[in-house]
Design a protein around this motif. Structure first.
Motif, PDB file in Angstrom:
ATOM      1  N   LEU A 300       0.828  -1.219   0.000  1.00  0.00           N
ATOM      2  CA  LEU A 300       0.000   0.000   0.000  1.00  0.00           C
ATOM      3  C   LEU A 300       0.857   1.262   0.000  1.00  0.00           C
ATOM      4  O   LEU A 300       0.616   2.191  -0.781  1.00  0.00           O
ATOM      5  N   THR A 301       1.884   1.300   0.865  1.00  0.00           N
ATOM      6  CA  THR A 301       2.652   2.542   1.046  1.00  0.00           C
ATOM      7  C   THR A 301       3.989   2.547   0.319  1.00  0.00           C
ATOM      8  O   THR A 301       4.596   3.602   0.146  1.00  0.00           O
ATOM      9  N   GLY A 302       4.462   1.380  -0.072  1.00  0.00           N
ATOM     10  CA  GLY A 302       5.776   1.303  -0.695  1.00  0.00           C
ATOM     11  C   GLY A 302       6.918   1.314   0.309  1.00  0.00           C
ATOM     12  O   GLY A 302       8.090   1.221  -0.085  1.00  0.00           O
ATOM     13  N   ARG A 354      -0.863   6.398   2.491  1.00  0.00           N
ATOM     14  CA  ARG A 354       0.186   6.608   1.482  1.00  0.00           C
ATOM     15  C   ARG A 354       0.826   7.987   1.639  1.00  0.00           C
ATOM     16  O   ARG A 354       2.048   8.142   1.540  1.00  0.00           O
ATOM     17  N   SER A 355      -0.016   9.006   1.910  1.00  0.00           N
ATOM     18  CA  SER A 355       0.519  10.363   2.054  1.00  0.00           C
ATOM     19  C   SER A 355       1.407  10.465   3.294  1.00  0.00           C
ATOM     20  O   SER A 355       2.502  11.047   3.256  1.00  0.00           O
ATOM     21  N   VAL A 356       0.955   9.899   4.418  1.00  0.00           N
ATOM     22  CA  VAL A 356       1.752   9.936   5.646  1.00  0.00           C
ATOM     23  C   VAL A 356       3.052   9.170   5.449  1.00  0.00           C
ATOM     24  O   VAL A 356       4.135   9.605   5.870  1.00  0.00           O
ATOM     25  N   ALA A 357       2.992   8.019   4.798  1.00  0.00           N
ATOM     26  CA  ALA A 357       4.199   7.231   4.556  1.00  0.00           C
ATOM     27  C   ALA A 357       5.201   7.998   3.699  1.00  0.00           C
ATOM     28  O   ALA A 357       6.418   7.970   3.952  1.00  0.00           O
ATOM     29  N   MET A 360       6.900  10.683   5.818  1.00  0.00           N
ATOM     30  CA  MET A 360       7.865  10.102   6.743  1.00  0.00           C
ATOM     31  C   MET A 360       9.132   9.662   6.002  1.00  0.00           C
ATOM     32  O   MET A 360      10.252   9.863   6.479  1.00  0.00           O
ATOM     33  N   HIS A 361       8.945   9.080   4.831  1.00  0.00           N
ATOM     34  CA  HIS A 361      10.102   8.625   4.058  1.00  0.00           C
ATOM     35  C   HIS A 361      10.962   9.814   3.619  1.00  0.00           C
ATOM     36  O   HIS A 361      12.204   9.751   3.632  1.00  0.00           O
ATOM     37  N   THR A 362      10.289  10.908   3.250  1.00  0.00           N
ATOM     38  CA  THR A 362      11.018  12.106   2.824  1.00  0.00           C
ATOM     39  C   THR A 362      11.779  12.719   3.997  1.00  0.00           C
ATOM     40  O   THR A 362      12.903  13.224   3.839  1.00  0.00           O
ATOM     41  N   GLY A 375       2.151  -2.076  11.097  1.00  0.00           N
ATOM     42  CA  GLY A 375       0.774  -2.397  11.464  1.00  0.00           C
ATOM     43  C   GLY A 375      -0.173  -1.622  10.586  1.00  0.00           C
ATOM     44  O   GLY A 375       0.219  -1.069   9.550  1.00  0.00           O
ATOM     45  N   GLY A 376      -1.466  -1.555  10.995  1.00  0.00           N
ATOM     46  CA  GLY A 376      -2.441  -0.830  10.201  1.00  0.00           C
ATOM     47  C   GLY A 376      -2.064   0.623  10.016  1.00  0.00           C
ATOM     48  O   GLY A 376      -1.804   1.082   8.898  1.00  0.00           O
ATOM     49  N   GLU A 377      -2.042   1.409  11.115  1.00  0.00           N
ATOM     50  CA  GLU A 377      -1.653   2.812  11.051  1.00  0.00           C
ATOM     51  C   GLU A 377      -0.401   3.070  11.891  1.00  0.00           C
ATOM     52  O   GLU A 377      -0.152   4.203  12.290  1.00  0.00           O
TER      53      GLU A 377
END
Length: 465
Positions: A300-302, A354-357, A360-362, A375-377
């Motif tokens: 989902l988030t990559g 996806r947006s939150v992930a 965070m990755h950035t 986990g879920g969130e």
């Protein structure tokens, strides 16, 4: 490739032995209920009949006393007129010997003398308000047309006679009612056993002997088939259930045979495909590498998934313990994400994740840092070579980056947009000896962040932002 399928239905299931189950007989329970009712009914009937018998005995005693009065009235009047005291005593003794009479009182009246009273009573007689009393006036006709009152006599009934007669009648009443109750219970037991118990046992034996192989054997009872009652409905329902089970098992066996054939065909296809893949090693290695990457990536988030995180955490933990370099861990949770899903729908919730992930990755762009969805969130950030102070600054940047997304969240209690709570811990070799203990410290810090109002960072129990 041949394969075999085992049926999920046991061919020879254990047979239920109804004799092993100790239960109370329905007929016995009905007999006990009947006896209980008969007991109450008997008590009521005995009470009513006893009261009626008492009244009858009182009336009977009153009649006997009236008959005595009629017999002795004339002779007593004549004896008084003639002043024949011996005759009076004889008559009084005769009346007192009658069982119903407990006491006889004769009062003589005279104009010239005071009233004279004669008494005769039976031994042991006591005055009673229950026994009847009869008072009779005595008149004597000395010559035709002239009557003169010469006295009166009273007859007092003996209460003991009433009780004696009542006891005899009560015994007869009780014996009669008990006999009727026992006969009624026996009749009910017999009828229930013939009409119900025998057939219920037959049904129980039939059910205990059922196996997948004899489901076609229908249940029959030794009774008139034209009779339509509850037992007939039960037999019909059981036979219908057996038919349905038999049809289901036949379909299941047929489907299993088809499944075996499909599996054999699938095995052939797999074998052919494997042969093709083995002929192209390069393509197979590329496919394996791609699968390995997909297995370690959250679809989902990559981000890295839990598996990738678990593999990396052990490597970095052992390295930090060996070299003494700092290691920090962030555990992040989106605030009130379940409410967000309920309010905006799961599709919007997936886009939020996806947006939150991505944010965070950035924010964690340094090589070696690992951002994973565990986990879920819930997300985790593994920071090798980073102490708590630098980790706290990075956590603050991460929290602000999520807030700057400005994703609306109308059901949040801390802000009008999506926020995150973060727990931070730095490895202390003196406190933990495995990564799970380190993760528990970070998780406790996250719990403190949520308890403290959310949308904040807590470092191992100390609030920073």
């Amino acid at each position: 490739m041949a394969t075999s399928i085992h049926s999920t239905v046991t061919e020879n299931p254990p047979v239920l032995d109804i004799r092993q189950t100790k239960a109370t007989s329905l007929g016995g329970r009905m007999v006990l209920a009947t006896l209980g009712f008969c007991l109450l009914f008997t008590v009521a009937v005995v009470t009513i009949r006893t009261w009626s018998a008492w009244q009858s005995n009182v009336v009977r005693m009153s009649g006997e006393m009236e008959l005595i009065a009629q017999v002795y009235q004339g002779t007593l009047s004549k004896a008084i007129w003639e002043m024949d005291r011996d005759s009076l005593q004889t008559h009084l003794a005769s009346m007192a010997n009658v069982p119903s009479v407990g006491q006889t009182v004769l009062t003589l009246q005279s104009a010239n003398h005071a009233a004279e009273v004669f008494r005769r009573k039976r031994d042991g007689w006591q005055p009673s308000t229950l026994a009847p009393v009869l008072l009779t006036k005595l008149n004597y006709e000395a010559f035709p047309g002239s009557k003169e009152a010469v006295g009166e006599f009273a007859l007092y009934g003996d209460e003991r006679v009433l009780w004696t007669r009542l006891r005899a009648e009560m015994l007869n009443i009780v014996v009669t009612q008990v006999a009727q109750s026992l006969l009624l219970a026996s009749l009910i037991m017999l009828l229930f056993n013939r009409l119900v118990t025998v057939h219920v046992k037959r049904i129980a034996r039939h059910l205990g002997q059922l196996t997948p192989g004899n489901l076609g054997q229908m249940l029959t009872l030794d009774r008139n088939p034209a009779r339509r009652d509850e037992l007939s409905l039960l037999v019909s329902g059981l036979n219908q259930l057996q038919g349905n089970l038999s049809s289901y098992l036949e379909r299941q066996q047929r489907d299993e045979k088809e499944l075996v054939a499909h599996r054999d065909h699938l095995a052939d296809l797999v074998r052919e495909r494997t042969t093709e893949l083995e002929s192209t090693n390069t393509r197979l290695e590329d496919a394996n590498a791609l699968l390995d990457g997909l297995a370690r990536t959250d679809p989902l988030t990559g981000l890295a998934n839990r598996r990738h995180f678990d593999e990396t955490k052990e490597v970095e933990f052992r390295r930090a313990m060996r070299t003494g370099h700092p290691l920090s861990l962030l555990v992040c949770d989106i605030d009130y994400f379940k409410r967000y899903n309920d309010a905006y729908g799961h599709a919007t919730g997936d886009q939020c994740l996806r947006s939150v992930a991505s944010a965070m990755h950035t924010s964690c762009a340094r090589a070696g840092d690992l951002v994973a969805r565990i986990g879920g969130e819930e997300f985790a950030v593994l920071l090798p070579g980073t102490d708590a102070a630098h980790g706290a600054r990075l956590a603050a940047q991460l929290r602000e980056a999520v807030a700057e997304l400005n994703i609306p969240h109308r059901d949040s209690d801390v802000a009008s947009h999506i926020t995150v709570s973060i727990g931070l811990v730095q490895l202390n070799p003196n406190e933990v000896d495995n990564f799970n203990s380190l993760f528990e410290q970070a998780d406790k810090a996250l719990y403190q962040a949520k308890s403290g109002g959310r949308n904040r960072v807590v470092v191992h129990g100390r609030q920073l932002a």
